[in-house]
Every structure is written in structure tokens, then in C-alpha cells.
Design a protein around this motif. Structure first.
Motif, PDB file in Angstrom:
ATOM      1  N   VAL A  64      11.485  37.313  17.785  1.00 21.43           N
ATOM      2  CA  VAL A  64      10.859  36.822  16.561  1.00 21.43           C
ATOM      3  C   VAL A  64       9.991  37.897  15.923  1.00 21.43           C
ATOM      4  O   VAL A  64       9.562  38.856  16.570  1.00 21.43           O
ATOM      5  N   ILE A  65       9.749  37.720  14.636  1.00 20.71           N
ATOM      6  CA  ILE A  65       8.748  38.501  13.904  1.00 20.71           C
ATOM      7  C   ILE A  65       7.590  37.549  13.654  1.00 20.71           C
ATOM      8  O   ILE A  65       7.719  36.585  12.886  1.00 20.71           O
ATOM      9  N   GLU A  66       6.488  37.782  14.324  1.00 16.66           N
ATOM     10  CA  GLU A  66       5.402  36.811  14.358  1.00 16.66           C
ATOM     11  C   GLU A  66       4.883  36.465  12.964  1.00 16.66           C
ATOM     12  O   GLU A  66       4.592  35.297  12.681  1.00 16.66           O
ATOM     13  N   GLU A  67       4.787  37.441  12.086  1.00 14.02           N
ATOM     14  CA  GLU A  67       4.269  37.159  10.740  1.00 14.02           C
ATOM     15  C   GLU A  67       5.176  36.202   9.982  1.00 14.02           C
ATOM     16  O   GLU A  67       4.698  35.320   9.264  1.00 14.02           O
ATOM     17  N   GLU A  68       6.494  36.335  10.139  1.00 10.24           N
ATOM     18  CA  GLU A  68       7.420  35.447   9.446  1.00 10.24           C
ATOM     19  C   GLU A  68       7.335  34.030   9.988  1.00 10.24           C
ATOM     20  O   GLU A  68       7.393  33.057   9.231  1.00 10.24           O
ATOM     21  N   VAL A  69       7.200  33.912  11.309  1.00 11.89           N
ATOM     22  CA  VAL A  69       7.061  32.584  11.915  1.00 11.89           C
ATOM     23  C   VAL A  69       5.761  31.937  11.456  1.00 11.89           C
ATOM     24  O   VAL A  69       5.733  30.752  11.092  1.00 11.89           O
ATOM     25  N   ALA A  70       4.673  32.699  11.431  1.00 14.91           N
ATOM     26  CA  ALA A  70       3.379  32.162  11.016  1.00 14.91           C
ATOM     27  C   ALA A  70       3.377  31.786   9.543  1.00 14.91           C
ATOM     28  O   ALA A  70       2.770  30.772   9.149  1.00 14.91           O
ATOM     29  N   LEU A 101      -3.194  32.016  13.839  1.00  9.48           N
ATOM     30  CA  LEU A 101      -2.653  30.738  13.367  1.00  9.48           C
ATOM     31  C   LEU A 101      -1.704  30.133  14.400  1.00  9.48           C
ATOM     32  O   LEU A 101      -1.778  28.934  14.709  1.00  9.48           O
ATOM     33  N   LEU A 102      -0.815  30.944  14.949  1.00 11.33           N
ATOM     34  CA  LEU A 102       0.142  30.442  15.937  1.00 11.33           C
ATOM     35  C   LEU A 102      -0.574  29.959  17.196  1.00 11.33           C
ATOM     36  O   LEU A 102      -0.246  28.898  17.743  1.00 11.33           O
ATOM     37  N   GLN A 103      -1.550  30.721  17.662  1.00 10.61           N
ATOM     38  CA  GLN A 103      -2.288  30.312  18.855  1.00 10.61           C
ATOM     39  C   GLN A 103      -3.067  29.023  18.609  1.00 10.61           C
ATOM     40  O   GLN A 103      -3.133  28.142  19.479  1.00 10.61           O
TER      41      GLN A 103
END
Length: 302
Positions: free
Chosen positions: A196-202, A259-261
Motif C-alpha cells: 500500500v501507499i499509506e497517503e493514498e489509503v489515508a 489518521l490511520l493509527q
């Protein structure tokens, strides 16, 4: 972004599960209550239906999910043939204590010392299967970790003299059809970080929260969310937390991680990323991407 993650050991896990399914009486499927259908592996459904095995569907992490959405999902699953659904938290001993009796109700022809109930525990990575196993047996028999795919081999364990548990590795499926499912799974930490690309998921998560839980988002981070898009939320978090890159620009990458955490831990509030209604809408409006060499209009009807 289309997320796909299918490590090699999952192929072996699927083969082993197919072989073991013939010798079990039922399936205990653990899903994430925040994304119950996105975290339901269609291969598990196919395997148990082929052998006509009933299913106890555990909506785990219910303490993190929106109660109203969870009630709707319980109604949805309990209306299905050979399915009994329950919402609980595998971290709560009182919740876990209900599972053996529910399993025996799901397959009432077994569950005695002469005929122990043989239950296979299945689910995708990081939904809490190992936590459930350890809590049921009241000892650490399965490795627990915050990364997906910790369990890689099958285990056969005895719960008293009337129940046998077969623990299986977390299994995703080779192709996630709906891109939003992949994003919801990634947000909920069911997909390895390398996929994953964390920024895109967030950014996806932020947009969904704006649409459904804007007051919780505003309360958590202390800014008004009106007229924002997903990326603006990440910028807002970075500014409020004084997260800066060299040169003074907001560090959106760190904000994405926060944000994800916060979503995963429940710090934002009790959130569900899908409902039966949103799922129905997704299935009704989904347009598969064009095949190589054809436009969207040229695709034949499936």
C-alpha cells in the motif's frame, strides 16, 4: 490505487483448508466488524458451501465499530442460510466465553465427548483469529501481532473434551475485485504495508469519514471540516500537530500515519466503513475497468 496482496504461503493455506474442510463440522469465520463484507474472503464461502458446512460468523472488534451499522450487518448475515452471526470483541473474556456454546448451536449434531465438535477458525489476516484462539484456550497457543499474516501454518487444538479447534493462517484471495475493498482492508490493517501507499489509503479514509463521520473527525483534530476533501484533512492534521517538512510544508505523510493509527485504535470514535446499504450500492454501480485494448463502452455485458 488497486491493492492486491497474496503472499506465497496463502496458496498453501488455501490447499490445506480445502483438504481439512472435509473433516470438520463447521467454520468459525472471524471478520472485522468495521468492514465485515470487505473482510469476508469469498474463497472461505466457496470452500464451506462446497462441503455444506454451517458458519458461525464473528464480527470481531465490535467495540470499534458503529453500533447501528453492526446491528444492520447482524440482521443481514443472520438472514442467510447456514449462518449464525454474533458481534463481539475477542479481547473481552466475557464475549469470548459465549463462542463455544454458539458454535455448538450452529452444529448441534456434535459437541459431546463421544463426538467432539470439529471447528475450523478462518478469516483474513489481522482480524483477530489468534487473539480468539488464545482467549478460548486461556493460554498463548497462537502468535499475535499487529502485522497481517502472522500465522502461517495450521494448528489443531482441543477445547475441553467436546470441541476441537483447527486454526488456519489468515487468507486473502488472489484478486480483490472492488478497489474500495482493498482500500478499506488497507485502512483496517489487513494488508501488508509493502502493498500500500499509506497517503493514498489515508486520503480515501479521510474522504469516507468526511461523508459519514464528519463530527467525529472535527472533534478529534480540532478543525472545521466543511468544504474539505480527503487531502485537505491530512493537511489540516499536519498543521494542527505542527508536522512540517524541510521548507515548512505540511508533512502529509506523517499526518496520514496518524489518521490511520487513530482509526485503527478507535481514537476517532466508533466507525464502520461499510453498511449493507453501502454494499448494495457498490454492487449496483460498480463498473469493472476496461480490458486491455477496449474502452468502457465496448465491454460486453457480464
Amino acid at each position: 490505487m488497486s491493492i492486491q496482496w497474496f503472499p506465497g504461503h496463502m496458496n498453501a493455506a488455501r490447499r490445506n483448508a480445502a483438504e481439512s474442510m472435509e473433516k470438520v463440522d463447521m467454520v468459525i469465520e472471524v471478520v472485522d466488524a468495521r468492514v465485515p463484507q470487505a473482510s469476508t474472503n469469498p474463497m472461505i464461502h466457496e470452500l464451506r458451501n462446497f462441503r455444506q458446512r454451517p458458519c458461525l460468523k464473528i464480527l470481531n472488534k465490535a467495540d470499534l465499530a458503529d453500533p447501528e451499522a453492526t446491528r444492520a450487518w447482524l440482521d443481514y448475515y443472520n438472514a442467510q442460510k447456514n449462518v449464525r452471526a454474533v458481534a463481539l470483541s475477542c479481547k473481552k473474556p466475557a464475549d469470548v466465553a459465549k463462542v463455544p456454546a454458539l458454535a455448538i448451536k450452529t452444529a448441534p449434531h456434535r459437541g459431546t465427548s463421544e463426538k467432539p465438535l470439529r471447528a475450523m477458525i478462518m478469516g483474513i489476516p489481522n482480524v483477530g483469529k489468534s487473539t480468539l484462539m488464545n482467549a478460548l484456550l486461556k493460554k498463548r497457543v497462537a502468535k499475535v501481532g499487529d502485522e497481517p499474516a502472522v500465522t502461517k501454518t495450521q494448528q489443531r487444538l482441543y477445547l475441553g473434551n467436546n470441541m476441537v479447534l483447527i486454526d488456519t493462517p489468515g487468507m486473502l484471495w488472489p484478486k480483490i475485485m472492488h478497489p474500495t475493498d482493498g482500500l478499506m482492508l488497507a485502512a483496517s490493517h489487513a494488508v501488508g504495508v509493502n502493498a500500500v501507499i499509506e497517503e493514498e489509503v489515508a486520503e480515501f479514509l479521510a474522504k469516507l469519514l468526511l461523508d459519514r463521520y464528519a463530527p467525529l473527525l472535527a472533534a478529534r483534530y480540532g478543525f472545521a471540516t466543511e468544504a474539505m476533501d480527503g487531502y485537505a484533512v491530512l493537511e489540516g492534521i499536519a498543521k494542527r500537530r505542527a508536522l512540517k517538512l524541510k521548507g515548512g510544508e505540511p508533512d502529509v505523510g506523517k499526518a496520514a500515519h496518524i489518521l490511520l493509527q487513530d482509526y485503527r485504535s478507535g481514537a476517532i470514535g466508533r466507525i464502520s466503513l461499510e453498511t449493507p446499504q453501502s454494499r448494495e450500492h457498490l454492487l449496483a454501480t460498480y463498473q469493472p475497468p476496461p480490458r486491455l485494448g477496449e474502452s468502457q463502452e465496448e465491454q460486453p455485458d457480464e
